[in-house]
Design an enzyme around this catalytic site. Sequence first.
Site, PDB file in Angstrom:
ATOM      1  N   ASP A   7      19.832  94.144 117.505  1.00  0.00           N
ATOM      2  CA  ASP A   7      18.736  94.814 116.809  1.00  0.00           C
ATOM      3  C   ASP A   7      17.640  95.102 117.832  1.00  0.00           C
ATOM      4  OD1 ASP A   7      17.462  92.416 117.227  1.00  0.00           O
ATOM      5  OD2 ASP A   7      17.427  91.815 115.138  1.00  0.00           O
ATOM      6  N   GLY A  12      12.232  94.792 116.247  1.00  0.00           N
ATOM      7  CA  GLY A  12      11.156  95.251 115.365  1.00  0.00           C
ATOM      8  C   GLY A  12      11.002  94.407 114.109  1.00  0.00           C
ATOM      9  N   ASP A  52      25.169  93.312 108.207  1.00  0.00           N
ATOM     10  CA  ASP A  52      25.007  92.015 108.871  1.00  0.00           C
ATOM     11  C   ASP A  52      24.132  91.163 107.985  1.00  0.00           C
ATOM     12  OD1 ASP A  52      22.404  93.509 109.753  1.00  0.00           O
ATOM     13  OD2 ASP A  52      22.047  91.391 110.183  1.00  0.00           O
ATOM     14  N   CYS A  88      42.326  79.941  99.496  1.00  0.00           N
ATOM     15  CA  CYS A  88      41.694  80.308 100.767  1.00  0.00           C
ATOM     16  C   CYS A  88      42.455  79.655 101.918  1.00  0.00           C
ATOM     17  CB  CYS A  88      40.233  79.873 100.771  1.00  0.00           C
ATOM     18  SG  CYS A  88      39.364  80.201 102.322  1.00  0.00           S
ATOM     19  N   CYS A 118      41.203  79.271 105.068  1.00  0.00           N
ATOM     20  CA  CYS A 118      40.321  78.818 106.150  1.00  0.00           C
ATOM     21  C   CYS A 118      40.552  77.325 106.409  1.00  0.00           C
ATOM     22  CB  CYS A 118      38.862  79.089 105.800  1.00  0.00           C
ATOM     23  SG  CYS A 118      38.076  77.787 104.836  1.00  0.00           S
ATOM     24  N   CYS A 149      39.313  74.861 103.678  1.00  0.00           N
ATOM     25  CA  CYS A 149      40.091  74.803 102.436  1.00  0.00           C
ATOM     26  C   CYS A 149      41.499  74.264 102.664  1.00  0.00           C
ATOM     27  CB  CYS A 149      40.149  76.187 101.789  1.00  0.00           C
ATOM     28  SG  CYS A 149      38.548  76.689 101.107  1.00  0.00           S
ATOM     29  N   HIS A 198      34.172  78.492 106.433  1.00  0.00           N
ATOM     30  CA  HIS A 198      34.653  78.994 105.145  1.00  0.00           C
ATOM     31  C   HIS A 198      33.906  80.260 104.735  1.00  0.00           C
ATOM     32  CE1 HIS A 198      35.884  79.347 100.997  1.00  0.00           C
ATOM     33  NE2 HIS A 198      34.612  79.553 100.737  1.00  0.00           N
TER      34      HIS A 198
END
Lengths: 375, 375
Positions: free
Chosen positions: B92, B95, B266, B304, B306, B309, B335
């Site tokens: 970014d 600002g 984002d 899930c 991940c 999990c 996760h």
Amino acid sequence: MSKTGFTLHARDGTARCGVITTPRGEIRTPAFMPVGTAATVKGMLPESVRATGADILLGNTYHLMLRPGAERVARLGGLHRFMNWDRPILTDSGGFQVMSLSDLRKLTEEGVTFRSHIDGSKHMLSPETSMEIQRLLGSDIVMCFDECPALPADRARLEDSMRLSMRWAQRSRDAFGDRPGHMLFGIQQGGLEEDLRAESAAALRAIGFDGYAVGGLAVGEGQEAMFGVLDFAPGQLPEDQPRYLMGVGKPDDIVGAVKRGIDMMDCVLPSRSGRTGQAWTRRGPVAIKNARHADDPRPLDEDCTCPACRGYSRAYLHHVFRAGEMISGMLLTWHNLHYYQELMSGMRAAIAAGTFAEFEAAFHAMRAQGDIEPL
Amino acid sequence: MSKTGFTLHARDGTARCGVITTPRGEIRTPAFMPVGTAATVKGMLPESVRATGADILLGNTYHLMLRPGAERVARLGGLHRFMNWDRPILTDSGGFQVMSLSDLRKLTEEGVTFRSHIDGSKHMLSPETSMEIQRLLGSDIVMCFDECPALPADRARLEDSMRLSMRWAQRSRDAFGDRPGHMLFGIQQGGLEEDLRAESAAALRAIGFDGYAVGGLAVGEGQEAMFGVLDFAPGQLPEDQPRYLMGVGKPDDIVGAVKRGIDMMDCVLPSRSGRTGQAWTRRGPVAIKNARHADDPRPLDEDCTCPACRGYSRAYLHHVFRAGEMISGMLLTWHNLHYYQELMSGMRAAIAAGTFAEFEAAFHAMRAQGDIEPL
């Protein structure tokens, strides 16, 4: 249930290397056990701990009984499943932490009553309750409940305490019962006194255990005094069973203990140091917060293969430590545990090759150089 | 230097999927960019962020210019090498943070002078200095320096601010120059006003950018107002270039934005939530500290894949959160980022298949069910 046992593969002087067999896997000795206090090695996923080369973790009975509770862990399938670590776990008895952490302790022949340091709730630990808690946790190597006096202590105090611990060792043995696939270790006490250590060892041998810890050290006596005890204590314990030095230590403590016949050790140091910005390398400790690292593009140790050294500069590690980022503790803990396991691996290979003296000399020579020069 | 570009692969209503090409790799769109504020996605190793499916990270110019400093990062080989992430990075302009975090701001036509929230040191950000800092960091996608007023704001304030940002957009474009392999994005402003948004879009298109952000949203206006703007704002921007909605958002914000033609987003939410004990699942948010989870052997989401999990119960996640263990933030962040990337992947597939409406209906139906029933 599979058998447990200990096989010595080689000796070099009084140093030994071998393997402890458990149904959950082999433990290569000399072994360093990372500490997973409250069902986690702080800052690490268990697969990462395994990737450093750890064969076994240590869990703390005192912490786990208070939170989340041993009965809860048992209902959830035991500590291994709870914390996602399927290899061996050794649990301490709670005796050490109850003395160092809890409030309002009261010690009697029966055991210790105390208040939780978390919420003030009242609890009791005795040989029988400690065996029950360690059974509920499902630990593979169970430690006897003992009393561990701080040093220095006068001889009368050490003698009384050791004899109490030996009576508790018998009660621990009786309460443990017959649990195939699980091992029970006795704990030698007696402070720095050779005759008390001998009396304690004889008492433990008469009871009979699957392994023997040298307890009551690393409690403030200093390295010279500790090595003084290790010059005789391991020899008082059975040759054909594992010897575990509790709560040790710095890298040079570990090398000196292995030299004197110790097979297993544990310590919070590599993980605690990792969270406070201290890295351990072959050249000694590195304080990553120091300004000298701010622009240094070199890794902590260019020959180290851990993720922190393969992927990051000292400048990055300095930055994330200063910024208070979690990745600082994650990377430094990984590095430190990796270094510790590399040290153990190097000692095992040297003992097997009969070159431990050369290994030890090289270890000290490298540390004497100190950290790499600033740029 | 390789080319950069944007290829649209499919449209479904106003939703689009495609690929942004950069020399450091492709970015599949719609894309969610995890935020690596100070050169780390908090609680994650970069290889873990990549494993969740992230193609690109966001870095914060404001944070990095203050600590460790852009010149230092440049000396150390750039932000990618510094933080061990070799795929694309968007930075970014500084600002937004200079308005929300710094002290003693002074805004002029030239730019903003301010004091660091870390040490009080005085700094200047302008279109020219922001371009220079982002060049030093080595970011692949550079954002124009803009002013982002908080909402609600009166029309005169929004109009003045937008026009200042458009003058700064021209200065950013001029200062950026010609940097093959790097992209510069303009930022549309104008608050909730359709005509101001149109004026801003026209100004940006006249300058010409490699992508266009919808700025000035997710600053307190609420989802309904935001969606109201997204009903017209993306259509004001070029069809054949990526559209980036800055700082968004919750899962339902993201689905609604993609539906309205947004290609990139984002947000700190998945990582920040992870550190504060909030998990995002297909059934909505889960507060892991709640007592209902203390004895629950089930994973957060049984479907899930991940690590949190696959390896851990809600009971474990509850325990480590209560105990303040680092692994709590590590697992929940993993996760959450995994869930966010799964959501993006699902939307990309649905857009390609022309089934976005069904995807959106299923998404809301699953969330309407709420979390699984307590045991």
